[in-house]
Design a protein around this motif. Structure first.
Motif, short mmCIF file in Angstrom:
data_model
loop_
_atom_site.label_atom_id
_atom_site.label_comp_id
_atom_site.label_asym_id
_atom_site.label_seq_id
_atom_site.Cartn_x
_atom_site.Cartn_y
_atom_site.Cartn_z
N ILE A 1 0.85 -1.20 0.00
CA ILE A 1 0.00 0.00 0.00
C ILE A 1 0.88 1.25 0.00
O ILE A 1 0.64 2.19 -0.75
CB ILE A 1 -0.95 -0.01 1.21
N ILE A 2 1.91 1.25 0.83
CA ILE A 2 2.82 2.40 0.92
C ILE A 2 3.51 2.62 -0.42
O ILE A 2 3.63 3.75 -0.90
CB ILE A 2 3.83 2.20 2.06
N SER A 3 3.95 1.54 -1.07
CA SER A 3 4.61 1.66 -2.38
C SER A 3 3.67 2.25 -3.42
O SER A 3 4.07 3.09 -4.22
CB SER A 3 5.11 0.30 -2.85
N LYS A 4 2.43 1.81 -3.42
CA LYS A 4 1.44 2.35 -4.36
C LYS A 4 1.21 3.83 -4.11
O LYS A 4 1.10 4.62 -5.05
CB LYS A 4 0.12 1.59 -4.25
N LEU A 5 1.16 4.23 -2.85
CA LEU A 5 0.96 5.64 -2.54
C LEU A 5 2.16 6.48 -2.98
O LEU A 5 2.00 7.57 -3.53
CB LEU A 5 0.70 5.82 -1.04
N TYR A 6 3.38 5.97 -2.76
CA TYR A 6 4.58 6.69 -3.23
C TYR A 6 4.57 6.81 -4.75
O TYR A 6 4.96 7.84 -5.29
CB TYR A 6 5.86 5.99 -2.76
N GLN A 7 4.15 5.75 -5.43
CA GLN A 7 4.07 5.79 -6.89
C GLN A 7 3.06 6.85 -7.33
O GLN A 7 3.33 7.62 -8.27
CB GLN A 7 3.69 4.43 -7.43
N GLN A 8 1.91 6.92 -6.68
CA GLN A 8 0.91 7.93 -7.01
C GLN A 8 1.46 9.34 -6.76
O GLN A 8 1.23 10.25 -7.56
CB GLN A 8 -0.37 7.72 -6.20
N ILE A 9 2.18 9.52 -5.67
CA ILE A 9 2.78 10.83 -5.37
C ILE A 9 3.77 11.21 -6.47
O ILE A 9 3.76 12.34 -6.96
CB ILE A 9 3.46 10.82 -3.98
N HIS A 10 4.61 10.26 -6.87
CA HIS A 10 5.60 10.53 -7.92
C HIS A 10 4.91 10.90 -9.23
O HIS A 10 5.30 11.87 -9.89
CB HIS A 10 6.52 9.33 -8.11
N GLU A 11 3.89 10.14 -9.61
CA GLU A 11 3.17 10.43 -10.86
C GLU A 11 2.50 11.80 -10.79
O GLU A 11 2.51 12.54 -11.78
CB GLU A 11 2.13 9.34 -11.12
N GLU B 1 3.52 14.38 -8.96
CA GLU B 1 4.58 15.39 -9.03
C GLU B 1 5.04 15.60 -10.47
O GLU B 1 5.29 16.74 -10.89
CB GLU B 1 5.77 14.99 -8.15
N VAL B 2 5.16 14.52 -11.24
CA VAL B 2 5.55 14.62 -12.65
C VAL B 2 4.49 15.39 -13.43
O VAL B 2 4.80 16.29 -14.22
CB VAL B 2 5.80 13.23 -13.26
N GLU B 3 3.24 15.06 -13.19
CA GLU B 3 2.14 15.75 -13.86
C GLU B 3 2.11 17.24 -13.49
O GLU B 3 1.92 18.10 -14.34
CB GLU B 3 0.81 15.09 -13.49
N LEU B 4 2.35 17.53 -12.22
CA LEU B 4 2.40 18.92 -11.77
C LEU B 4 3.53 19.68 -12.46
O LEU B 4 3.35 20.82 -12.90
CB LEU B 4 2.57 18.99 -10.25
N ALA B 5 4.69 19.05 -12.59
CA ALA B 5 5.82 19.70 -13.26
C ALA B 5 5.49 19.99 -14.72
O ALA B 5 5.82 21.06 -15.24
CB ALA B 5 7.07 18.82 -13.16
N LYS B 6 4.82 19.05 -15.38
CA LYS B 6 4.42 19.28 -16.78
C LYS B 6 3.46 20.45 -16.88
O LYS B 6 3.60 21.31 -17.77
CB LYS B 6 3.76 18.03 -17.35
N ILE B 7 2.50 20.51 -15.99
CA ILE B 7 1.51 21.59 -16.02
C ILE B 7 2.17 22.93 -15.72
O ILE B 7 1.87 23.94 -16.36
CB ILE B 7 0.36 21.29 -15.05
#
Length: 147
Positions: free
Chosen positions: A83-93, A95-101
């Motif tokens: 669960i923690i790994s999935k949440l970290y993955q969602q956070i990373h994705e 952050e990447v989307e935010l940087a693109k925007i």
């Protein structure tokens, strides 16, 4: 005060003593809570863990053990870490989307500033004269072309 046996004592088919370590944290109306913890950690180990903790954190520890046991039952390989790994993955994705925007916003702001600068320059050009800048000739240039 809980009347009757706690879920732990019911599960282990024993008499619930008045100083039972399990009774405050595993009430008789929620037998699944103790069953999950017992299945993963074992009743004796849970009792030992709770006895080693101060009274003020035992309830939180029992709830945490239950949560971790539920996660381990649902995902025997990773448990809570999955669960923690999935949440970290969602956070990373995210952050990447935010940087693109943010990059897109900066690009559009830059384009808007260029457009405003160009419109300001065009508003500064002389209005009454129909002569365009590319057709303008200095008097000295006009003399050279007439020869």
């Amino acid at each position: 005060m809980i009347y009757g046996r706690c879920a732990a004592c019911k599960s282990q088919r024993r008499r619930c003593p008045s100083d039972c370590i399990f009774s405050p944290y595993f009430p008789p109306n929620d037998p699944q809570k103790f069953a999950s913890v017992h299945r993963i950690y074992g009743g004796s180990n849970v009792g030992k863990m709770l006895q080693q903790l101060p009274h003020c954190v035992r309830e939180q520890a029992a709830n945490t053990l239950y949560l971790e046991a539920q996660c381990r039952i649902q995902d025997p390989v990773y448990g809570c870490v999955g669960i923690i790994s999935k949440l970290y993955q969602q956070i990373h994705e995210t952050e990447v989307e935010l940087a693109k925007i943010q990059t897109q916003i900066a690009y559009y702001k830059f384009q808007n500033q260029q457009f405003e600068a160009e419109s300001n320059l065009s508003s500064l050009a002389p209005q009454g004269n129909n002569m365009e800048m590319e057709h303008f000739q200095w008097p000295s240039q006009a003399l050279n072309y007439s020869n």
